[in-house]
Design an enzyme around this catalytic site. Structure first.
Site, PDB file in Angstrom:
ATOM      1  N   CYS A 142      44.117  43.069  47.071  1.00 57.31           N
ATOM      2  CA  CYS A 142      42.989  42.951  45.625  1.00 57.31           C
ATOM      3  C   CYS A 142      43.166  44.699  45.317  1.00 57.31           C
ATOM      4  O   CYS A 142      41.955  44.605  45.616  1.00 57.31           O
ATOM      5  CB  CYS A 142      42.849  42.055  45.622  1.00 57.31           C
ATOM      6  SG  CYS A 142      43.025  40.841  46.029  1.00 57.31           S
ATOM      7  N   GLY A 150      41.558  46.122  41.411  1.00 56.93           N
ATOM      8  CA  GLY A 150      40.208  46.363  40.962  1.00 56.93           C
ATOM      9  C   GLY A 150      40.556  45.389  39.495  1.00 56.93           C
ATOM     10  O   GLY A 150      40.214  43.984  39.326  1.00 56.93           O
ATOM     11  N   ASN A 151      41.903  44.895  39.540  1.00 61.16           N
ATOM     12  CA  ASN A 151      41.802  43.106  38.175  1.00 61.16           C
ATOM     13  C   ASN A 151      43.836  43.427  38.658  1.00 61.16           C
ATOM     14  O   ASN A 151      44.321  43.155  38.172  1.00 61.16           O
ATOM     15  CB  ASN A 151      41.614  44.278  36.775  1.00 61.16           C
ATOM     16  CG  ASN A 151      42.621  45.564  36.386  1.00 61.16           C
ATOM     17  OD1 ASN A 151      43.411  45.434  37.801  1.00 61.16           O
ATOM     18  ND2 ASN A 151      43.080  45.834  35.805  1.00 61.16           N
ATOM     19  N   GLY A 152      43.794  43.082  40.085  1.00 60.49           N
ATOM     20  CA  GLY A 152      45.348  42.747  40.122  1.00 60.49           C
ATOM     21  C   GLY A 152      45.840  42.564  41.355  1.00 60.49           C
ATOM     22  O   GLY A 152      45.266  43.115  42.280  1.00 60.49           O
ATOM     23  N   ASP A 185      33.533  52.920  40.549  1.00 62.23           N
ATOM     24  CA  ASP A 185      33.928  51.377  42.118  1.00 62.23           C
ATOM     25  C   ASP A 185      34.731  52.653  43.165  1.00 62.23           C
ATOM     26  O   ASP A 185      35.681  51.986  43.788  1.00 62.23           O
ATOM     27  CB  ASP A 185      35.367  50.756  41.402  1.00 62.23           C
ATOM     28  CG  ASP A 185      35.612  49.917  42.190  1.00 62.23           C
ATOM     29  OD1 ASP A 185      33.879  49.261  43.079  1.00 62.23           O
ATOM     30  OD2 ASP A 185      35.996  48.755  42.600  1.00 62.23           O
TER      31      ASP A 185
END
EC number: 2.7.11.24
Length: 720
Positions: A28, A30-32, A152
């Site tokens: 996974c 950061g957003n997908g 991040d």
């Protein structure tokens, strides 16, 4: 192969047509969700990241990530080949078209592994760590020159090819544009960096940070490469700050004063000499490496080296070559941030009118309502013409957000030389589940919405708090079971309290009725004395005969007192006999004959009845006690009345009739208790127990509720 491909399509929802085959999950972002696949057009393995567009927040993050990665082009940044829509369709250059899609696919360069997997095998050699650190700084120099913050950085987002030892920075899902010519104070998202790699400034002021936060994370990663373990692995923000203060000196007085106003319990008068310096945390490294790391891991961001300065440090001189360390030729500016706001403004109403899927399981209440723009987009610039109050949705990492809001102590400062770094946790209850933030991130109250964690501590007792101890792993199931047990105990105790109150009321009513009945039948001695005194105070008159007659009549009433007293005594004796029978005393059929013949027994019974009334009066004044306690206390008094020895055979017969404790200590069922019909309990030995209301009078027992005792503790206490 075709069946496997179709199954992956159905399970994970990857819809890229027939061009990409052999899908394998990678993890996974950061957003997908990220998969690897083989591109049939060039027969090359690529990495594909799917971003689901479900709400304005996801669209905004996708727009930002696509805009950034399209412009970044560097040897130490993962390359992006193309961006596709559903079924592998090509997207136009107009990023506003994303609002009409439900998902987007980013096809990018495939890397063999990441640094996190490499460090799981153990620490690296210092030469390998220095090479990877140089490439990381080289990529950061380019990213920061483009006015972009990664936000991040961690080993899982640094990808490596082991054959040529090339390191590349990836996953820009949480990156953002920040023009240094404008102030962003108060308009930046909180807590995006993984907790273990957060700088002290980010912990103190989550909404106010600069590019220095990426440099702190890079320093922590370099130390992790040298040791093979996380440098500062705090369970929550307070412990993270505590670990930093143990090893990083606080040089400036203004920084110490700020810490003193936030967490005074951990602050000393002299913070320039840490208790565990980096030399103890990193044994065996060279002096140059230690000096390099100390200049990056500084408490104040103003003292921290930038990426360009770090590349010029003597420790990096073996690789440094400024002409081969390019910067961005087309950096982002404030206009790019404002363009995002305007784009979201134009498509805002259209986004909320997206059609729901027919098989969607969400209700109307599950769709977030956003009436304003995102606070992350607003800058202190006149061109930002929006009043924004919403906050940026924070993406979740499995190692982030491992604690709730209980993170700081606002205690009085204790300034002494003995510095204790052990936090004081007062609540032992906790639960453990290492994926808690993935399951309950919307209810854990970790993502704080205040300007600063450490400035605004609020102990929220009214809300469910999942963390009372500094744990990295939490068990949600244990917490649910504990909360269920507590609610059951509270409900049970409340029910028992209600029943005991009813029994107490019935007991008081019965005592009042008995007292009123005794007052109605007795001789009014006070009235007689008052009349006599009044008569003696008056002078004798002519009507002496009439007064003497009145006096004689009073005397006759006094003579009748003995007869009335005898009847009252007889009634009291009968009541005492009934009480003794209920209390399990030895019942004798020839009770009347013993009272007539034995004066000593009559005196003891009368004295016992008086003591019973006295005990009832004292109990009314004192606090309420269990009716079983009253029962056993009176049983002990009744046993003291036995003066004559009883034969062994009669004693066994009477014990069976009374239903009291046998010699073995077991509870037997008497005929009187069976007629009451109380609920049964089971003792540890298996013998049935019954609730006993022997203290109530027969009239009160008819109306009083039969309530079982809540535990065996009081019964066993009297047995002992």
């Amino acid at each position: 192969m075709a069946e496997k491909f179709e199954s992956l399509m159905n399970i994970h929802g990857f819809d890229l047509g027939s061009r990409y085959m052999d899908l394998k999950p990678l993890g996974c972002g950061g957003n997908g969700l990220v998969f690897s696949a083989v591109d049939n057009d060039c027969d090359k393995r690529v990495a594909i990241k799917k971003i689901v567009l479900t709400d304005p927040q996801s669209v905004k993050h996708a727009l930002r990530e696509i805009k950034i990665i399209r412009r970044l082009d560097h040897d130490n940044i993962v390359k992006v080949f193309e961006i596709l829509g559903p079924s592998g369709s090509q997207l136009t250059d107009d990023v506003g078209s994303l609002t009409e899609l439900n998902s987007v696919y980013i096809v990018q360069e495939y890397m063999e592994t990441d640094l996190a997997n490499v460090l799981e095998q153990g620490p690296l050699l210092e030469e390998h760590a220095r090479l990877f650190m140089y490439q990381l700084l080289r990529g950061l120099k380019y990213i920061h020159s483009a006015n972009v913050l990664h936000r991040d950085l961690k080993p899982a987002n640094l990808f490596i090819n082991t054959e040529d030892l090339v390191l590349k920075i990836g996953d820009f899902g949480l990156a953002r544009i920040m023009d240094p010519h404008y102030s962003h104070k108060g308009h930046l998202s909180e807590g995006l960096v993984t907790k273990w790699y957060r700088s002290p400034r980010l912990l103190l002021s989550p909404n106010n940070y600069t590019k220095a936060i990426d440099m702190w994370a890079a320093g922590c990663i370099f130390a992790e490469m040298l040791t093979g373990k996380t440098l500062f692995a705090g369970a929550h923000e307070l412990e993270q700050m505590q670990l930093i203060l143990e090893s990083i000196p606080v040089v400036h007085e203004e920084d110490r004063q700020e810490l003193l106003s936030v967490i005074p319990v951990y602050i000393r008068n002299d913070m320039t000499e840490p208790h565990k310096p980096l030399t103890q945390l990193l044994p065996g490294i060279s002096r140059e490496a230690l000096d390099f790391l100390e200049q990056i891991l500084t408490f104040s961001p103003m003292d921290r080296l930038t990426a360009e300065e770090a590349l010029s440090h003597p420790y990096m001189s073996i690789y440094s070559f400024p002409t081969d360390e390019p910067i961005s030729s087309h950096p982002f500016h404030i206009e790019d941030e404002v363009d995002d706001i305007l784009l979201m403004d134009e498509t805002h109403s259209h986004i909320y009118n997206w059609e729901r899927y027919h098989d969607c399981q969400f209700s109307e209440h599950d769709w977030p309502i956003h009436n304003n723009f995102d606070i992350d987009e607003v800058q202190l610039d006149p061109r930002a013409l929006s009043d924004v109050t919403d906050e940026e949705e924070v993406q979740v990492d499995p190692r982030k957000y491992l604690d709730g809001d209980r993170e700081k102590y606002l205690e009085d400062p204790a300034f002494d030389t003995s510095y204790s770094a052990e936090p004081c946790w007062q609540y032992p209850d906790h639960h453990e589940n290492k994926y808690c933030d993935l399951e309950c991130s919307h209810t854990c109250n970790y993502k704080t919405r205040s300007p600063s964690y450490l400035d605004n501590l609020v102990w929220r007792e009214s809300e469910v708090n999942h963390y009372y101890e500094p744990k990295l792993i939490i068990d949600l199931s244990n917490w649910k079971e504990q909360s269920k047990d507590k609610s059951d105990k509270r409900g049970k105790s409340k029910c028992e309290r209600n029943g005991l109150v009813k029994a107490q009321i019935a007991l008081e009513e019965a005592s009042q009725q008995l007292a009123e009945r005794e007052r109605g039948q007795g001789f009014d001695f006070d009235a007689f004395i008052a009349g006599t005194v009044q008569l003696s105070a008056q002078r004798e008159s002519a009507d002496v005969v009439d007064k003497l007659n009145d006096l004689n009549s009073s005397v006759s009433q006094l003579e009748m007192k003995s007869l009335i007293s005898k009847s009252v005594s007889r009634e009291k004796q009968e009541k005492g006999r009934a009480n003794l029978a209920q209390l399990g005393a030895l019942y004798q059929p020839s009770w009347e004959s013993q009272f007539v013949s034995g004066g000593e027994e009559c005196f003891l019974i009368s004295q016992f009845c008086c003591e019973v009334r006295k005990d009832e009066h004292v109990e009314k004044e004192n606090t309420y006690t269990s009716y079983l306690d009253k029962f056993f206390s009176r049983k002990e008094d009744s046993e003291m009345l036995e003066t004559e020895p009883v034969e062994e055979g009669k004693r066994g017969e009477r014990g069976r009739e009374a239903g009291l404790l046998s010699s073995g200590g077991e509870f037997l069922l008497s005929r009187q208790l069976e007629s009451i019909g109380t609920p049964q309990f089971h003792s540890p030995g298996g013998s049935p127990l019954k609730s006993i209301q022997a203290t109530l009078t027969p009239s009160a027992m008819k109306s009083s509720p039969q309530i079982p005792h809540k535990t065996y503790s009081n019964i066993l206490k009297h047995l002992n």
